[in-house]
Scaffold this active site. Structure first.
Site, PDB file in Angstrom:
ATOM      1  N   ILE A 114      62.827   6.683 -48.846  1.00  0.00           N
ATOM      2  CA  ILE A 114      62.518   5.651 -47.870  1.00  0.00           C
ATOM      3  C   ILE A 114      61.125   6.011 -47.372  1.00  0.00           C
ATOM      4  O   ILE A 114      60.899   7.106 -46.866  1.00  0.00           O
ATOM      5  CB  ILE A 114      63.560   5.611 -46.733  1.00  0.00           C
ATOM      6  CG1 ILE A 114      63.169   4.574 -45.670  1.00  0.00           C
ATOM      7  CG2 ILE A 114      63.784   6.965 -46.099  1.00  0.00           C
ATOM      8  CD1 ILE A 114      64.258   4.336 -44.615  1.00  0.00           C
ATOM      9  N   SER A 115      60.171   5.123 -47.592  1.00  0.00           N
ATOM     10  CA  SER A 115      58.779   5.429 -47.279  1.00  0.00           C
ATOM     11  C   SER A 115      58.577   5.607 -45.778  1.00  0.00           C
ATOM     12  O   SER A 115      59.396   5.188 -44.957  1.00  0.00           O
ATOM     13  CB  SER A 115      57.866   4.309 -47.784  1.00  0.00           C
ATOM     14  OG  SER A 115      57.887   4.218 -49.191  1.00  0.00           O
TER      15      SER A 115
END
Length: 270
Positions: A114-115
């Site tokens: 998840i950036s």
């Protein structure tokens, strides 16, 4: 509320979030009882009002951090950071870090992340995302980016998200169930081009060596794609616009994303 009180409340919230994070991190990763649903932990997190309120307060500082790091951003972009409960989209063991502007792993192999929140907003700003847009997201992950995009395009817009990892896609569909303008599906984005071609806005959440020609052909007149292009250590965030039939390219700086895993990917020079 003055800055000192806000800072105090945020500090307390982050301390409490760390406590809650440690509790969820101590939960067994697999269900102990026969027949138990492995998604029970996500349901437990979603129903935890203390966690929800604590995490929301803890994200107040995230807005300033993101705007300072990659801004300025429009208010509607920043409000999405507050409204979307990132603690639900990370792994339970990472809840304590959910209010920090940092990427987090979604698997043990490092193949999916998840950036960092700023990375999503940066891509959306380059994409020019606005209310009413139809956006295709290639690479759903846990669904956090799709949830942010849902808020930005509002109910008048829509989000189609494609994830190659069936396990991640299954979890994302559950987490995105409360977002009626989002459709999350599983499959290889390159092999599923027929379902997303023609979308006016396309965001790619994994790095490619070069944008495949079929992807470029899928951009409609007036449409735009944003993708991280290049190998590790040399990725650039590129935007491609189709204007009067031509493709116009622009470079929006250095980025770092996980690599493409598609089986149907065709490597061609952009």
């Amino acid at each position: 509320m003055n800055d000192r009180l806000v800072s105090s409340e945020v500090r307390k919230a982050r301390e409490r979030l760390s406590q809650l994070g440690r509790w969820y991190a101590s939960r067994p990763r697999e269900p102990r009882r026969p027949g138990a649903d492995p998604n029970d932990i996500d349901a437990l997190i979603a129903a935890d009002r203390d966690l929800e309120e604590t995490a929301r307060t803890a994200r107040i500082d995230l807005i300033a951090e993101v705007d300072r790091r990659a801004g300025p951003f429009e208010a509607r972009f920043l409000s999405a950071l507050i409204d979307v409960p990132r603690e639900r989209f990370v792994r339970p063991a990472d809840i304590a870090e959910s209010s920090i502007d940092t990427p987090l792993l979604l698997d043990d192999e490092g193949l999916a992340t998840i950036s960092a929140p700023h990375a999503y907003l940066l891509s959306f700003r380059v994409l020019g995302l606005k209310p009413g847009d139809r956006v295709a997201e290639l690479g759903t992950g846990s669904g956090y980016g799709a949830a942010l995009a849902s808020h930005i395009v509002t109910a008048s817009g829509s989000v189609l998200s494609v994830e190659i990892d069936e396990g991640l896609a299954r979890r994302a569909r559950l987490l995105l169930a409360g977002y009626p303008n989002v459709q999350a599906t599983s499959g290889d984005a390159a092999e599923m081009l027929a379902i997303w071609r023609g979308f006016e806005r396309i965001t790619v959440t994994f790095a490619v060596d070069a944008v495949p020609q079929p992807w470029l052909d899928a951009i409609p007149e007036g449409g735009r794609m944003v993708a991280p292009v290049g190998r590790d250590g040399g990725q650039r965030l590129l935007r491609v616009d189709r204007v009067s039939g031509d493709l116009l390219w622009s470079d929006h700086g250095a980025v770092r994303y996980v690599r493409n895993r598609g089986r149907g990917f065709l490597t061609q020079e952009a």
